[in-house]
Each structure stands twice: as C-alpha cells, then as structure tokens.
Write a protein that holds these residues in place. Structure first.
Motif, PDB file in Angstrom:
ATOM      1  N   ARG A  35      22.144 -20.715 -28.413  1.00 52.71           N
ATOM      2  CA  ARG A  35      20.659 -20.364 -28.726  1.00 52.71           C
ATOM      3  C   ARG A  35      19.669 -21.107 -27.944  1.00 52.71           C
ATOM      4  O   ARG A  35      19.602 -22.446 -28.023  1.00 52.71           O
ATOM      5  CB  ARG A  35      20.397 -20.501 -30.118  1.00 52.71           C
ATOM      6  CG  ARG A  35      21.180 -19.751 -31.073  1.00 52.71           C
ATOM      7  CD  ARG A  35      20.846 -19.975 -32.571  1.00 52.71           C
ATOM      8  NE  ARG A  35      21.033 -21.282 -32.916  1.00 52.71           N
ATOM      9  CZ  ARG A  35      22.370 -22.170 -33.149  1.00 52.71           C
ATOM     10  NH1 ARG A  35      23.244 -21.228 -33.188  1.00 52.71           N
ATOM     11  NH2 ARG A  35      22.356 -23.253 -33.279  1.00 52.71           N
ATOM     12  N   CYS A  36      18.912 -20.253 -27.005  1.00 55.52           N
ATOM     13  CA  CYS A  36      18.036 -21.081 -26.015  1.00 55.52           C
ATOM     14  C   CYS A  36      16.658 -20.636 -26.249  1.00 55.52           C
ATOM     15  O   CYS A  36      16.474 -19.539 -26.411  1.00 55.52           O
ATOM     16  CB  CYS A  36      18.284 -20.484 -24.428  1.00 55.52           C
ATOM     17  SG  CYS A  36      20.063 -21.061 -24.034  1.00 55.52           S
ATOM     18  N   LEU A  37      15.774 -21.612 -26.633  1.00 57.12           N
ATOM     19  CA  LEU A  37      14.408 -21.228 -26.650  1.00 57.12           C
ATOM     20  C   LEU A  37      13.528 -21.643 -25.430  1.00 57.12           C
ATOM     21  O   LEU A  37      13.508 -22.759 -24.989  1.00 57.12           O
ATOM     22  CB  LEU A  37      13.816 -22.113 -27.763  1.00 57.12           C
ATOM     23  CG  LEU A  37      12.432 -21.908 -28.132  1.00 57.12           C
ATOM     24  CD1 LEU A  37      12.005 -20.585 -28.578  1.00 57.12           C
ATOM     25  CD2 LEU A  37      11.969 -22.974 -29.083  1.00 57.12           C
ATOM     26  N   GLY A  55      24.021 -17.089 -23.696  1.00 56.78           N
ATOM     27  CA  GLY A  55      23.669 -16.951 -25.191  1.00 56.78           C
ATOM     28  C   GLY A  55      22.550 -16.182 -25.606  1.00 56.78           C
ATOM     29  O   GLY A  55      21.999 -15.258 -24.762  1.00 56.78           O
ATOM     30  N   HIS A  56      21.940 -16.374 -26.793  1.00 53.90           N
ATOM     31  CA  HIS A  56      20.692 -15.621 -27.117  1.00 53.90           C
ATOM     32  C   HIS A  56      19.612 -16.383 -26.536  1.00 53.90           C
ATOM     33  O   HIS A  56      19.683 -17.458 -26.751  1.00 53.90           O
ATOM     34  CB  HIS A  56      20.694 -15.452 -28.794  1.00 53.90           C
ATOM     35  CG  HIS A  56      19.429 -15.131 -29.210  1.00 53.90           C
ATOM     36  ND1 HIS A  56      18.866 -13.922 -29.156  1.00 53.90           N
ATOM     37  CD2 HIS A  56      18.339 -15.864 -29.563  1.00 53.90           C
ATOM     38  CE1 HIS A  56      17.806 -13.691 -29.799  1.00 53.90           C
ATOM     39  NE2 HIS A  56      17.070 -14.903 -29.722  1.00 53.90           N
ATOM     40  N   GLU A  58      15.492 -16.751 -26.586  1.00 56.23           N
ATOM     41  CA  GLU A  58      14.305 -16.609 -27.300  1.00 56.23           C
ATOM     42  C   GLU A  58      13.273 -16.977 -26.474  1.00 56.23           C
ATOM     43  O   GLU A  58      13.209 -18.254 -25.988  1.00 56.23           O
ATOM     44  CB  GLU A  58      14.137 -17.037 -28.587  1.00 56.23           C
ATOM     45  CG  GLU A  58      12.890 -16.774 -29.410  1.00 56.23           C
ATOM     46  CD  GLU A  58      13.094 -15.522 -30.471  1.00 56.23           C
ATOM     47  OE1 GLU A  58      12.118 -14.939 -30.947  1.00 56.23           O
ATOM     48  OE2 GLU A  58      14.404 -15.078 -30.651  1.00 56.23           O
ATOM     49  N   VAL A  82      14.774 -20.192 -34.758  1.00 56.49           N
ATOM     50  CA  VAL A  82      15.775 -19.997 -33.978  1.00 56.49           C
ATOM     51  C   VAL A  82      16.779 -20.988 -33.926  1.00 56.49           C
ATOM     52  O   VAL A  82      18.094 -20.932 -33.655  1.00 56.49           O
ATOM     53  CB  VAL A  82      15.037 -19.874 -32.611  1.00 56.49           C
ATOM     54  CG1 VAL A  82      16.062 -19.924 -31.381  1.00 56.49           C
ATOM     55  CG2 VAL A  82      14.084 -18.710 -32.554  1.00 56.49           C
ATOM     56  N   GLN A  83      16.533 -22.258 -34.263  1.00 60.83           N
ATOM     57  CA  GLN A  83      17.396 -23.349 -34.325  1.00 60.83           C
ATOM     58  C   GLN A  83      18.196 -23.589 -32.935  1.00 60.83           C
ATOM     59  O   GLN A  83      19.231 -23.417 -32.702  1.00 60.83           O
ATOM     60  CB  GLN A  83      18.525 -23.171 -35.350  1.00 60.83           C
ATOM     61  CG  GLN A  83      17.704 -23.272 -36.615  1.00 60.83           C
ATOM     62  CD  GLN A  83      18.880 -23.159 -37.958  1.00 60.83           C
ATOM     63  OE1 GLN A  83      20.022 -23.207 -37.493  1.00 60.83           O
ATOM     64  NE2 GLN A  83      18.236 -23.523 -39.141  1.00 60.83           N
ATOM     65  N   PRO A  84      17.267 -23.658 -31.838  1.00 64.17           N
ATOM     66  CA  PRO A  84      17.885 -23.645 -30.405  1.00 64.17           C
ATOM     67  C   PRO A  84      18.775 -25.127 -30.263  1.00 64.17           C
ATOM     68  O   PRO A  84      18.528 -26.078 -30.900  1.00 64.17           O
ATOM     69  CB  PRO A  84      16.627 -23.834 -29.660  1.00 64.17           C
ATOM     70  CG  PRO A  84      15.751 -24.492 -30.451  1.00 64.17           C
ATOM     71  CD  PRO A  84      16.037 -24.250 -31.654  1.00 64.17           C
ATOM     72  N   ASP A  85      19.631 -24.813 -29.493  1.00 60.34           N
ATOM     73  CA  ASP A  85      20.423 -26.093 -29.032  1.00 60.34           C
ATOM     74  C   ASP A  85      20.119 -26.248 -27.662  1.00 60.34           C
ATOM     75  O   ASP A  85      20.639 -27.365 -26.887  1.00 60.34           O
ATOM     76  CB  ASP A  85      22.139 -25.927 -29.064  1.00 60.34           C
ATOM     77  CG  ASP A  85      22.442 -24.549 -28.486  1.00 60.34           C
ATOM     78  OD1 ASP A  85      21.662 -23.923 -27.682  1.00 60.34           O
ATOM     79  OD2 ASP A  85      23.594 -24.049 -28.836  1.00 60.34           O
TER      80      ASP A  85
END
Length: 373
Positions: A35-37, A55-56, A58, A82-85
C-alpha cells in the motif's frame, strides 16, 4: 572553539538518486510495498505514473502551498485509513514536509503538538521517499517540517532524524514545466538557505562547504533555468543547489531572512520562495557589516559588485528583479500599516533571529519591510 571544532551533527537521506530519469528508480526502491500513499499537489500529481510504484497506490493531490493544521489533519486521516507501508512526497517543500510528518505519525499515538520542537518524534516504521519537483526548499534533504497554525499565523516547526527520507530523488525533468516566476522564486529561496547558513553565528566549516557550492550553482544556473526551462544542465544545477541548501538547514538553519519572510507567507499568503526573494537583498545588506568577508564571497559568486551595504542592496535587488520577480510588497497587497504587527511576529521567531550575525530590533524589521514596500 572555532568553526572547525564546534560540535556538529549532520543527517542526510539514506539514499539519493540524481539525474534525468531518476524518478523511475523509485519503483525498485518500493519493491515489496503493498500500500503506497503518494502525497502531492494538483500540478505534481501528473508524475505519479512515473514513480512505477507496486501494489495499491493512493494519491492525495490537495496539499496547499502553505499547509496549515487542518490541511495536515485531512491528509493524516486518509493515511490512517490506507495504512501505507510506503509514503512518497511528490512535490515542493510543503508537500514533502507533510509527507515527513505523515510517515512519522500516522501509525502512532503522538499528535502534532506532541512533537513540535526538536527531537520529540518517538520513531518511524513507514518507509519514506521524497521526490522533489521544484528546486528551492531542499526539504528532501532535511529533518525539519513546517506547518502553519491558522489561529496564530505562526509556523510550527518539527525537527527529528525520524523525518529523514530513506530515498531522495532529484530528477531535473520533473522541474521542466515549472513556470519562470516560480523557478526564480524557489531558486532564490535555495540561495537564501545557503547564504543564511553561511553567514550564521552557528556557521561551521563543514556546512560552509555545502553553502559555497550551493551559492556558486545559483550564480551559474538560476538565470539560465529561468530563461529556458528545458535547459537540463541548469535545471540539474539548481536541484543540486537546493539539495545543498537543505543540508545547510539541519545543523545550522537559517536566520533573520527567513524570520522576516514567514509573516509574508502566513499573513499575505505569498509563496515561500517569493517571500524570501523579496526579503533577501535587504537582510544580505543589513548583515554585511557583521560578516563582511563572507558577504563579499556571496557577492562574487552571484556576480554582484562590492562597495558597501547600500550598493550591495541595490545590486542584490537588481539580481532578483532581473529574474522577473515583483519585489515590491505593495504590489502584493501589503499595507504599510501591516508592518508593525508583522515585525513583532518576525522578531519573536527567536529560533531564527538568534542565529543572525547582527542583532535586529523590531524597529529595524519595520524599516526593512518599509524599504521593500
């Protein structure tokens, strides 16, 4: 002690990618992210696809030029959903400052006011990539982030090694579309970082080296970048100058120039770079008597004549105006009756004013605003 043996701690990003096409290497750095923000502004969101993120992804593209606490809270709320990593700052200084704070705070219990000041951030587990799209603040290099308090109109500063980027990207192609006026203003901001650190009472021999390199690059390349936005060498030179300025900020910081510029941003809503450009000639000349040798070095690097403070003021003003910048505060909506309040606010920013090589009173701040009117 002297500038050689004064204790100093310099933090730099863990990895720096420089040059045309460097933005494409963000994808390899991001390998494994789910998960990328991406935190951007409207104009910089166009570059998201060039990050090649896995990945996803946002995207938040609504960060304003001078973000305040409500703007930051809105981004933080999205991040917690989102809880990005991986957090990516894609933009200028405002965007990258917000990205720093989001990466450090989204998954913890600390609020922004808990971490205001130096070394109060508990830690950070989220990876952070900073991709600069302007050549000005050098935020991609540093450990500080600034937001505006909408109630007091004051800047809230957070400083911590936990705000440092894991990856900083300086790709000059991302600055090709920056308009000439913005190129000029942000370029003078980069120069001001270097000059204010160079003439600072906390100046250090190590930081002086970076400052000299940055000032020299501005002298060689800023006018070229303004004249031709597609000049790759000039754009790359200015990105490097901005990065050097960012390195200067961490251990030494700026001084009166930035303190006087802040009310112009918070009160007059001037872009940060333009505010610094308007103030720069006046503070450079004001400090000349307290730092004559270093000021002479600055003048030589920029191709300005010497001969005293008055001549230097005219020449430095001409340098900035020659880049196409409107240097009169009155043309930006300022009223002379504003200056007493703004001067008090600027003078109260002691974390910067106390660094200045020459003491500056409230009355002298008013005089500078009046001269810039």
């Amino acid at each position: 002690m002297n500038a050689m043996d004064t204790p100093l701690c310099l933090h730099q990003p863990r990895r720096v990618e420089i040059g045309r096409g460097a933005v494409a290497r963000v994808g390899a750095f991001a390998e494994g992210a789910v998960r990328c923000l991406v935190i951007a502004s409207g104009p910089t969101a166009q570059y998201v696809d060039r990050l090649c993120l896995p990945g996803h992804v946002e995207v938040i593209d609504s960060v304003p030029p001078e973000p305040d606490l409500p703007a930051f809270d809105a981004v933080l709320e999205v991040a917690r959903r989102v809880q990005p990593d991986l957090v990516v700052g894609l933009g200028g200084g405002s965007v990258m400052d917000v990205a720093k704070l989001v990466a450090a705070l989204w998954d913890g219990t600390q609020a922004l006011l808990d971490v205001t000041g130096p070394n109060r951030v508990a830690g950070r587990r989220t990876r952070l990539a900073q991709v600069a799209t302007t050549a000005g603040t050098g935020s991609e290099a540093g450990t500080r982030a600034l937001l505006t308090d909408p109630d007091t109109h004051a800047k809230i500063a957070v400083e911590s090694p936990h705000l440092l980027a894991d990856l900083a990207v300086l790709d000059p192609e991302l600055t090709f579309s920056v308009p000439p006026a913005v190129t000029a203003a942000t370029g003078v901001d980069a120069m001001a970082h270097c000059v204010e650190a160079f003439t600072n009472i906390r100046a250090h021999a190590l930081i002086d080296g970076y400052a000299r390199l940055g000032i020299d690059l501005v002298g060689r390349y800023l006018a070229r970048a303004v004249a031709d936005g597609q000049d790759g060498e000039a754009r790359a030179g200015m990105m490097l100058a901005s990065y050097y300025g960012g390195l200067c900020l961490g251990p030494v910081n700026t001084a009166a120039g930035h303190a006087l510029a802040y009310p112009l941003g918070t009160r007059l809503k001037l872009p940060h770079g333009l505010a610094n450009a308007i103030i720069f000639p006046h503070v450079l000349a004001f400090n000349e008597s307290a730092s004559p040798e270093k000021t002479a070095e600055v003048a030589r690097a920029l191709g300005l004549p010497g001969g005293g403070a008055a001549r230097l003021l005219d020449a430095a003003h001409g340098f900035c105006a020659g880049l196409g910048l409107e240097m009169r505060l009155s043309q930006h909506g300022a009223q002379a009756t504003d200056y007493a309040l703004w001067a008090q606010e600027a003078h109260a920013i002691r974390r910067l004013m106390d660094n200045n090589p020459r003491d500056m009173s409230v009355a002298q701040v008013v005089e500078i605003y009046t001269a810039a009117h």
